[in-house]
Design a protein around this motif. Sequence first.
Motif, PDB file in Angstrom:
ATOM      1  N   LYS A 225      18.070   7.247  65.505  1.00 45.46           N
ATOM      2  CA  LYS A 225      17.795   5.953  65.947  1.00 45.46           C
ATOM      3  C   LYS A 225      19.171   5.481  66.636  1.00 45.46           C
ATOM      4  O   LYS A 225      18.933   4.788  67.910  1.00 45.46           O
ATOM      5  CB  LYS A 225      17.646   4.837  64.949  1.00 45.46           C
ATOM      6  N   GLN A 226      20.311   5.768  66.086  1.00 48.07           N
ATOM      7  CA  GLN A 226      21.560   5.306  66.690  1.00 48.07           C
ATOM      8  C   GLN A 226      21.704   6.117  68.235  1.00 48.07           C
ATOM      9  O   GLN A 226      22.275   5.767  69.160  1.00 48.07           O
ATOM     10  CB  GLN A 226      22.977   5.719  66.023  1.00 48.07           C
ATOM     11  N   LEU A 227      21.276   7.307  68.253  1.00 52.22           N
ATOM     12  CA  LEU A 227      21.418   8.298  69.317  1.00 52.22           C
ATOM     13  C   LEU A 227      20.474   7.648  70.476  1.00 52.22           C
ATOM     14  O   LEU A 227      20.936   7.461  71.398  1.00 52.22           O
ATOM     15  CB  LEU A 227      20.952   9.614  69.010  1.00 52.22           C
ATOM     16  N   CYS A 228      19.156   7.534  70.022  1.00 54.34           N
ATOM     17  CA  CYS A 228      18.585   6.719  71.120  1.00 54.34           C
ATOM     18  C   CYS A 228      18.720   5.164  71.601  1.00 54.34           C
ATOM     19  O   CYS A 228      18.799   4.904  72.850  1.00 54.34           O
ATOM     20  CB  CYS A 228      17.143   6.475  70.441  1.00 54.34           C
ATOM     21  N   ASP A 229      19.194   4.632  70.514  1.00 56.58           N
ATOM     22  CA  ASP A 229      19.867   3.222  71.173  1.00 56.58           C
ATOM     23  C   ASP A 229      20.961   3.424  71.969  1.00 56.58           C
ATOM     24  O   ASP A 229      21.145   2.557  73.127  1.00 56.58           O
ATOM     25  CB  ASP A 229      20.203   2.413  69.883  1.00 56.58           C
ATOM     26  N   ASP A 230      22.091   4.215  71.672  1.00 57.71           N
ATOM     27  CA  ASP A 230      23.031   4.537  72.570  1.00 57.71           C
ATOM     28  C   ASP A 230      22.553   5.046  74.023  1.00 57.71           C
ATOM     29  O   ASP A 230      23.390   4.671  74.943  1.00 57.71           O
ATOM     30  CB  ASP A 230      23.901   5.585  72.129  1.00 57.71           C
ATOM     31  N   ASN A 231      21.335   5.479  74.077  1.00 56.84           N
ATOM     32  CA  ASN A 231      21.052   5.848  75.510  1.00 56.84           C
ATOM     33  C   ASN A 231      19.642   5.112  75.953  1.00 56.84           C
ATOM     34  O   ASN A 231      19.146   5.865  76.865  1.00 56.84           O
ATOM     35  CB  ASN A 231      20.841   7.441  75.477  1.00 56.84           C
ATOM     36  N   SER A 232      19.792   3.963  75.516  1.00 51.03           N
ATOM     37  CA  SER A 232      18.594   3.339  75.807  1.00 51.03           C
ATOM     38  C   SER A 232      17.139   3.867  75.929  1.00 51.03           C
ATOM     39  O   SER A 232      16.458   3.814  76.727  1.00 51.03           O
ATOM     40  CB  SER A 232      18.702   2.860  77.362  1.00 51.03           C
ATOM     41  N   ILE A 233      17.142   4.523  74.772  1.00 49.55           N
ATOM     42  CA  ILE A 233      15.586   5.345  74.644  1.00 49.55           C
ATOM     43  C   ILE A 233      14.848   4.521  73.482  1.00 49.55           C
ATOM     44  O   ILE A 233      15.438   4.113  72.591  1.00 49.55           O
ATOM     45  CB  ILE A 233      15.749   6.817  74.015  1.00 49.55           C
ATOM     46  N   ASN A 234      13.338   4.280  73.939  1.00 48.58           N
ATOM     47  CA  ASN A 234      12.765   3.807  72.871  1.00 48.58           C
ATOM     48  C   ASN A 234      11.950   4.874  71.892  1.00 48.58           C
ATOM     49  O   ASN A 234      11.747   5.833  72.373  1.00 48.58           O
ATOM     50  CB  ASN A 234      11.473   3.113  73.397  1.00 48.58           C
ATOM     51  N   LEU A 235      12.132   4.765  70.466  1.00 42.79           N
ATOM     52  CA  LEU A 235      11.816   5.709  69.558  1.00 42.79           C
ATOM     53  C   LEU A 235      10.647   5.115  68.853  1.00 42.79           C
ATOM     54  O   LEU A 235      10.810   4.034  68.306  1.00 42.79           O
ATOM     55  CB  LEU A 235      13.137   5.836  68.598  1.00 42.79           C
ATOM     56  N   LYS A 236       9.768   6.158  68.527  1.00 41.88           N
ATOM     57  CA  LYS A 236       8.574   5.912  67.905  1.00 41.88           C
ATOM     58  C   LYS A 236       8.264   7.147  66.929  1.00 41.88           C
ATOM     59  O   LYS A 236       8.301   8.065  67.344  1.00 41.88           O
ATOM     60  CB  LYS A 236       7.308   5.807  68.506  1.00 41.88           C
ATOM     61  N   VAL A 237       8.177   6.781  65.528  1.00 41.49           N
ATOM     62  CA  VAL A 237       8.006   7.697  64.723  1.00 41.49           C
ATOM     63  C   VAL A 237       6.617   7.828  64.033  1.00 41.49           C
ATOM     64  O   VAL A 237       6.426   6.441  63.370  1.00 41.49           O
ATOM     65  CB  VAL A 237       8.965   7.925  63.338  1.00 41.49           C
ATOM     66  N   MET A 238       5.766   8.889  64.213  1.00 42.48           N
ATOM     67  CA  MET A 238       4.333   8.749  63.819  1.00 42.48           C
ATOM     68  C   MET A 238       4.063   9.790  62.721  1.00 42.48           C
ATOM     69  O   MET A 238       4.807  10.763  62.689  1.00 42.48           O
ATOM     70  CB  MET A 238       3.510   9.123  64.752  1.00 42.48           C
ATOM     71  N   CYS A 239       3.222   9.620  61.677  1.00 39.06           N
ATOM     72  CA  CYS A 239       2.867  10.479  60.861  1.00 39.06           C
ATOM     73  C   CYS A 239       1.932  11.384  61.387  1.00 39.06           C
ATOM     74  O   CYS A 239       0.768  10.741  61.927  1.00 39.06           O
ATOM     75  CB  CYS A 239       2.234   9.745  59.536  1.00 39.06           C
TER      76      CYS A 239
END
Length: 310
Positions: A225-239
């Motif tokens: 999540k931190q890696l994505c935030d640092d690179n302005s990337i939206n993260l979605k985690v699905m089951c």
Amino acid sequence: SGQGYAYLVIMKNKNAANAIAVLIPYLRAAAFIVLVIMLEIVHAKAWSYDENGLAEDQFRLIEQSKQTRSEEKLIIGDSVASQLFGNDKRFQNAYTMTGNCSATMGGYYLLLRNYIEANPQTKRIIMVISPDLMANAADKDYSYQYYVVPYYTQENMQYITEDVQEYIDYKYGAAATRCDPLKKIIYNDMFVLSQYRDYITATRPKERENMRISALSATYLRQIKQLCDDNSINLKVMCCPLQSNRIMRTWKGFEEDIERYGLQDILNGYSKNATYYDEKNFQDEYHFKDSFLKKGRPVILKNLLERNGE
């Protein structure tokens, strides 16, 4: 006197026995190392990783993660995601990169570091992963081959937390995680690998966590999540899709762990938006039967994506 002499002999023998008992664990470890080196000499193998061996897909994924792509969206996941989306494919407007849950969340974090560095245009990452990956504390049967060998390397140590390093070195023995020649011998030889597993089982208690999210997974979900935030990337985690008989028996402990590890912002909707199918359509606990997928894949994908707002 005769009795005094006998007493001294007994005490001397006791002290010697105690000293030997202290040394036994070290002698066993040394004997094991000597054994595998002797076996390696007998087998006359080169000291290099067989990249067509048990973790072939992980070596391939590492190289794949460093390639430049044009897509702004990435779908990444475990072997269930591979069944649904394929690997090294274009799905709609996204690129797919899928592997195996034995690589642990730590392995996926390192793959994403590579990918984002090679693809700074990335705007969205969708992780489609099973609860089994969430629970993996590097204690699955193949985690040595799928995580320790390809990812737990000197090059990557700067990205592996001290707590995780301490845990992995304890669990597998520092010689088998840090000593490259020994690491390569264990990995390349099925007989030696099986002996090593027996050794680990006999000398290390199994630490499979009873909770639904391992501490290792929680650590690297936060890092992702931190890696994505640092690179302005939206993260979605699905089951990934689950068997219908898993409803209700899975989520109580899982939700407690989300709160315990403070993962609400990352796993919001993970359990609530899960999709379910009759257990007769699965070949094992998580993977669909190929016969069901041939006809059902479009509907499965539609349900999964729409349920999660995609």
